[in-house]
Design an enzyme around this catalytic site. Sequence first.
Site, PDB file in Angstrom:
ATOM      1  N   ASP A 160       0.814  -1.210   0.000  1.00 55.85           N
ATOM      2  CA  ASP A 160       0.000   0.000   0.000  1.00 55.85           C
ATOM      3  C   ASP A 160       0.845   1.256   0.000  1.00 55.85           C
ATOM      4  OD1 ASP A 160      -2.747  -0.754  -0.075  1.00 55.85           O
ATOM      5  OD2 ASP A 160      -2.487  -1.631   1.918  1.00 55.85           O
TER       6      ASP A 160
ATOM      7  N   ARG B 285       0.313   4.287  17.173  1.00 56.83           N
ATOM      8  CA  ARG B 285      -0.206   5.293  16.239  1.00 56.83           C
ATOM      9  C   ARG B 285       0.027   6.741  16.668  1.00 56.83           C
ATOM     10  NH1 ARG B 285       0.520   2.006  12.315  1.00 56.83           N
ATOM     11  NH2 ARG B 285      -1.139   0.525  11.879  1.00 56.83           N
TER      12      ARG B 285
ATOM     13  N   ASP C 122      -7.209   2.540  12.787  1.00 52.89           N
ATOM     14  CA  ASP C 122      -5.961   3.292  12.650  1.00 52.89           C
ATOM     15  C   ASP C 122      -6.169   4.669  12.019  1.00 52.89           C
ATOM     16  OD1 ASP C 122      -4.347   1.411  13.921  1.00 52.89           O
ATOM     17  OD2 ASP C 122      -4.210   0.187  12.117  1.00 52.89           O
TER      18      ASP C 122
ATOM     19  N   SER D 153      -3.312  -9.266   6.610  1.00 53.35           N
ATOM     20  CA  SER D 153      -2.882  -7.891   6.837  1.00 53.35           C
ATOM     21  C   SER D 153      -2.252  -7.844   8.216  1.00 53.35           C
ATOM     22  CB  SER D 153      -4.098  -6.951   6.759  1.00 53.35           C
ATOM     23  OG  SER D 153      -3.819  -5.764   7.457  1.00 53.35           O
TER      24      SER D 153
END
Length: 420
Positions: free
Chosen positions: A31, A115, A144, A195
């Site tokens: 990605d 994060r 996220d 993922s």
Amino acid sequence: MNLVEKIKKSIDVSQYNGVEKVVLAYSGGVDTSVLVRLIQEVCDADVITLTLDLGQKEYKKKDLKAMEEKAHALGAKKHFFIDAKSEFVDGYISKAVKANSLYQGQYPNSTALGRPLIAKHLVETAEKEGAQAVAHGCTGKGNDQVRFDISVLSLKPDLKIIAPVRDWDLKRDEEMEYAKEGNIPVPVSEGSPYSVDANMWGRSVECGVLEKPHEEAPEDVFEWCVLPEKAPDEAKKVKLHFKQGELCSVEADDSSVNDKVGMVALLNQVAGENGVGMIDHMEDRTIGLKSREIYECPAATVILKAHADLEKYIHTKEENEFKPVVDKLWSECVYKGLWYSPLMNSLNAFVEESQKHVTGWVKLKLYKGNAQVIARSSDYALYDYGLATYNRGTTFNQKDSLGFIKLWGLNTVIANKVRK
Ligand code: ARG
């Protein structure tokens, strides 16, 4: 029509007027690799890539030079790699330990904790480089995006946030085609059906067959933990020392480690080898979806268990009753992206104050998937052998209990009389 044209038709590109530089959170996966090129083309802006080392085991093996070269090959004007491992332990993991952080009682918030730290570095890099926007590869379905966006805007409200997968509705197969057409080298590991997100506090795995909660997760999902039935037949004992709620040394076998990053790495290793830290969780996401998540959090599982045991040994009954209320809120704030919220500051102040006497050690036995506390010690423990013992010489006067029970039960006894 190629992907860039298609995107430009479906969105209002004028929203990117004035955006000349974008700092992209770049992991090196499919990605974010595709995004380096795509953002340049769609937004007509320079892209700067930023990679943070939060102790993901993958980065140990990865050739960092090659990662930088690849970013440049994709057109990134600059690439930054920041070793944020110590900062992650000091400012994030150690707070989570003090707050016994387990979202919905099971998930150590490993991805969630990373994060706000990544967001902080995105903002700092944007300021340093004079960028008008930051970008991330999150989808519109997960937590996220919530964490990145709220964190970035809390720190610098005038920054633009570009989340192409969400904002431009990118599909995986389109991305792959675009990568192929543009000769974008797609990492080979991306044959993986899952993922994955990882940092030293844990590894999160989603997608593929895991989307069927009624089916057992296949063995190939697990990389940090061996299956309990394949774990050694001999138990491993570890001793964790805490000072004011913070882990300060770990003893395993004859060695002792006190480097803060090293302690987490060591526990990931030994607990993982003994099958400790596998979590299969039906989770409620912030955006309302329920999802099946597989986690491997060997170190987190052991450290949290030890800390909770020690804290309980030291705190009063009232503290033990109240603190879980704060802990639960703390975990929910982290999970839901509210790291930089005013409430979080207040909760942190309480948690920090509550740890002043959480000093001592805890011994655990790791055996075939189980981490069991087997002993603990603290100079601040409220346990008193003289009071607790059933042997001769006890200082507890049993007759005191009689009067206590009469008063304690008074309400209940009267209520039952009246309501008969
Ligand atoms: N469900 C976890 C969380 O929200 C893990 C997310 C994993 N993220 C990922 N990009 N695979 O914290």
